[in-house]
Design an enzyme around this catalytic site. Structure first.
Site, short mmCIF file in Angstrom:
data_model
loop_
_atom_site.label_atom_id
_atom_site.label_comp_id
_atom_site.label_asym_id
_atom_site.label_seq_id
_atom_site.Cartn_x
_atom_site.Cartn_y
_atom_site.Cartn_z
N HIS A 268 17.76 18.91 30.92
CA HIS A 268 18.78 19.10 29.59
C HIS A 268 19.91 17.93 30.11
O HIS A 268 19.52 16.87 29.71
CB HIS A 268 18.09 20.14 29.00
CG HIS A 268 19.17 20.89 28.49
ND1 HIS A 268 18.88 19.34 26.75
CD2 HIS A 268 19.07 22.20 27.10
CE1 HIS A 268 19.48 19.61 25.86
NE2 HIS A 268 19.48 21.38 26.18
N HIS A 308 10.65 12.80 26.30
CA HIS A 308 11.08 13.61 25.18
C HIS A 308 10.11 14.60 24.62
O HIS A 308 9.19 14.34 24.57
CB HIS A 308 11.86 13.00 24.05
CG HIS A 308 13.22 13.82 24.22
ND1 HIS A 308 12.50 14.51 22.73
CD2 HIS A 308 13.97 13.40 24.10
CE1 HIS A 308 13.28 15.41 22.60
NE2 HIS A 308 14.61 14.91 23.25
N ASP A 364 19.84 9.93 26.97
CA ASP A 364 20.16 10.03 28.42
C ASP A 364 19.99 8.80 29.57
O ASP A 364 20.76 8.29 30.49
CB ASP A 364 20.11 11.39 29.36
CG ASP A 364 20.43 12.25 29.02
OD1 ASP A 364 21.65 12.39 28.89
OD2 ASP A 364 19.19 13.12 28.77
N1 ACO Z 1 8.55 9.60 34.15
C1 ACO Z 1 7.32 9.90 34.87
N2 ACO Z 1 6.12 10.72 33.82
C2 ACO Z 1 6.67 11.74 33.35
C3 ACO Z 1 8.31 11.55 32.87
C4 ACO Z 1 8.79 11.12 33.13
N3 ACO Z 1 10.56 10.98 32.88
N4 ACO Z 1 7.84 12.14 31.45
C5 ACO Z 1 6.51 12.74 31.08
N5 ACO Z 1 5.61 12.36 32.49
C6 ACO Z 1 4.64 12.79 32.17
C7 ACO Z 1 4.19 13.84 32.80
O1 ACO Z 1 3.70 13.94 34.15
C8 ACO Z 1 2.76 13.91 32.45
O2 ACO Z 1 1.99 13.19 32.89
P1 ACO Z 1 0.36 13.97 33.08
O3 ACO Z 1 0.05 14.17 31.94
O4 ACO Z 1 -0.53 12.98 33.71
O5 ACO Z 1 0.30 15.18 33.71
C9 ACO Z 1 3.71 13.58 30.77
O6 ACO Z 1 4.01 12.04 31.00
C10 ACO Z 1 3.78 14.27 29.91
O7 ACO Z 1 5.08 15.05 30.34
P2 ACO Z 1 4.98 16.85 30.12
O8 ACO Z 1 5.94 17.61 31.64
O9 ACO Z 1 4.20 17.70 29.80
O10 ACO Z 1 6.37 16.39 29.33
P3 ACO Z 1 7.23 17.56 28.71
O11 ACO Z 1 7.72 16.79 27.26
O12 ACO Z 1 7.21 18.54 28.94
O13 ACO Z 1 9.02 16.71 29.20
C11 ACO Z 1 10.58 15.55 29.61
C12 ACO Z 1 9.94 16.18 28.13
C13 ACO Z 1 10.89 16.88 30.43
C14 ACO Z 1 11.78 15.42 28.83
C15 ACO Z 1 10.36 14.97 30.95
O14 ACO Z 1 10.12 13.52 30.08
C16 ACO Z 1 11.12 14.63 32.06
O15 ACO Z 1 11.24 15.23 32.89
N6 ACO Z 1 11.88 13.47 31.61
C17 ACO Z 1 13.25 13.03 32.67
C18 ACO Z 1 14.10 14.22 32.34
C19 ACO Z 1 14.79 13.90 31.36
O16 ACO Z 1 15.28 12.47 30.63
N7 ACO Z 1 15.69 14.63 30.33
C20 ACO Z 1 16.15 14.77 29.42
C21 ACO Z 1 15.56 14.93 28.50
S1 ACO Z 1 16.40 14.57 26.72
C22 ACO Z 1 17.15 15.48 26.75
O17 ACO Z 1 17.44 16.40 27.08
C23 ACO Z 1 18.73 15.45 25.98
#
Ligand code: ACO
Length: 431
Positions: A268, A308, A364
């Site tokens: 987050h 996201h 971010d």
């Molecule tokens: N890098 C690589 N792969 C990713 C990323 C990423 N940053 N984000 C999602 N994926 C992939 C997952 O591995 C998954 O792949 P799969 O279907 O082959 O298993 C798919 O994309 C879907 O991902 P989820 O985890 O189901 O997506 P979710 O909506 O739960 O996650 C999140 C959102 C937590 C923001 C995620 O994209 C992430 O971890 N990003 C990196 C951390 C980040 O930047 N957080 C800031 C968010 S913005 C904020 O809080 C202000």
């Protein structure tokens, strides 16, 4: 257009039910009538992490994740970031309307007049270890404020609520700045209320001598715009924490402490800290393809600052921040990590792995680079997020506390453990 209802046939019993559809949702409680027999508890939905559950009705923030749209109280984020300032946006988010000139003056006056901390809060902060994480200090200090304002538990009294909202928005910058100075071993700087909200914060962070501090106007504006962009983001993890904890009718200081704790996590508000660490680890533009390969293989970390839960398009805040980065770097000099970030974005946006999963830069991805160029250590990044988000948390809390449909938050569970075991004496237990 047909009827605004949903017909559900339970194939276990052959019975059909009709439930109302309102605002594209059905009420989860309408499913409870669906039972196999009188003993059956009734049907529930299973939704870990609330991916398809609306927990409230809200008039604060609108997001269309597929089109990359973000609006506070109906106003597009781009217009607010270009034409407003943080305190005006905080007023809008909390009170629901843009203030008149007189209202804004009164609001600004009230906030400026509540920036001071009780001297005992300062002593409390002194007790932290020299290398305490500023976010840990902030969480604990906000919680401690509830002991200084015991009336805050009167959450149904509008005047008390207003005073605590003003205090929280005002004192957040002072606590954040004190946490920063504590980590440097430098004396605390008291607020100078002749400055803007962001300028005053910079004063408390960076002032070194007795002479009045004059913030650089470009950096002051950049910080203010970053505050605007972070003011609210509807039902995210920390807003949900604020509403959930606040639903017990605890005072808003304790609820803001819980929301701040939720924001601390790397998925987050800790994400821009993670972006900077990732960029430093990559080290050079040439290493980007190998890093992307590692992310895709699932063996390395995720590409931090990408993806996201809601935006499946470019985050509109990230677009604005990227634009603003150039203005900041003209004052501070270019952050050498920018080159790596731009290359990462370029490659990722053409890569089938990221394209097919609709992973775009989020807020971010570039904000950390600006913060670093402005002289903030990475540990301060989540704190810089918590300051402006306080107005959003308070707006969410205010809406929740006045919503007659809200009760104490209490989800259900699907129990999958054992039942009705007989207690076994310790001498008779076998692995
Ligand atoms: N890098 C690589 N792969 C990713 C990323 C990423 N940053 N984000 C999602 N994926 C992939 C997952 O591995 C998954 O792949 P799969 O279907 O082959 O298993 C798919 O994309 C879907 O991902 P989820 O985890 O189901 O997506 P979710 O909506 O739960 O996650 C999140 C959102 C937590 C923001 C995620 O994209 C992430 O971890 N990003 C990196 C951390 C980040 O930047 N957080 C800031 C968010 S913005 C904020 O809080 C202000």
């Amino acid at each position: 257009m047909g009827k605004e209802t949903l017909s559900i046939t339970d194939n276990r019993t052959g019975k059909t039910y009709e439930v109302a559809i309102k605002n594209g949702t059905i009420k989860a409680m309408d499913l409870r009538q669906i039972r196999t027999d009188a003993e059956d508890f009734g049907l529930m939905t299973y939704d870990p992490a609330f991916t398809n559950t609306a927990s409230c009705q809200s008039k604060i923030t609108f997001i269309d994740g597929d089109r990359g749209i973000l609006e506070y109280r109906g106003y597009p984020i781009e217009q607010l970031a270009e034409r407003s300032n943080y305190l005006e946006v905080a007023y809008l988010v909390v009170n629901g309307e843009l203030p008149t000139k007189a209202e804004l003056e009164q609001w600004t006056f009230e906030i400026n007049n509540h920036t001071l901390l009780h001297e005992n809060v300062k002593k409390f902060m002194d007790g932290f270890h020299h290398d305490a994480h500023p976010m840990g200090m902030l969480i604990s200090t906000v919680a401690a404020l509830s002991t200084f304002y015991p009336d805050a538990k009167e959450v149904h009294d509008p005047e008390t609520r207003h005073l605590d909202i003003v205090r929280l928005i005002a004192k957040m910058i002072t606590m954040a700045a004190f946490a920063y100075r504590h980590s440097l071993g430098q004396r605390y700087v008291y607020p100078d209320n002749s400055l803007s909200y962001s300028g005053n914060f910079m004063n408390m962070l960076f002032r070194m001598t007795e002479r009045p501090y004059k913030p650089n106007p470009v950096l002051e504006r950049a910080l203010d715009v970053l505050f605007i962009l972070h003011a609210d983001h509807e039902q995210n993890c920390s807003a949900n924490a604020m509403r959930s904890v606040g639903s017990s009718q605890v005072d808003p200081y304790s609820a803001v402490a819980a929301a701040t704790a939720a924001l601390y996590g790397p998925l987050h508000g800790g994400a821009n800290e993670a972006v900077l660490r990732m960029l430093k680890e990559i080290g050079s533009k040439d290493h980007v393809p190998a890093f992307i390969q590692e992310v895709k293989s699932g063996k390395g970390s995720r590409l931090m600052g990408f993806g996201h839960r809601v935006y499946k398009n470019y985050d509109p805040r990230a677009k604005f921040i990227k634009k603003m980065a150039d203005e900041v770097f003209e004052v501070t000099g270019k952050n050498p990590l920018l080159e790596i970030a731009v290359e990462l974005e370029r490659i990722a946006l053409q890569d089938e792995y990221f394209v097919s999963r609709k992973l775009y830069p989020n807020v971010d991805f570039y904000s950390g680079l600006i913060y670093e160029a402005m002289g903030f250590p990475v540990a301060m990044f989540p704190v810089l997020f918590a300051i402006p988000r306080t107005s959003g948390w308070l707006a969410q809390w205010l809406e929740m506390i006045q919503d007659s449909e809200q009760k104490i938050a209490r989800p259900r569970q699907v129990y999958t453990g054992q039942r009705k075991l007989d207690y076994v004496p310790i001498t008779e237990r076998k692995k």
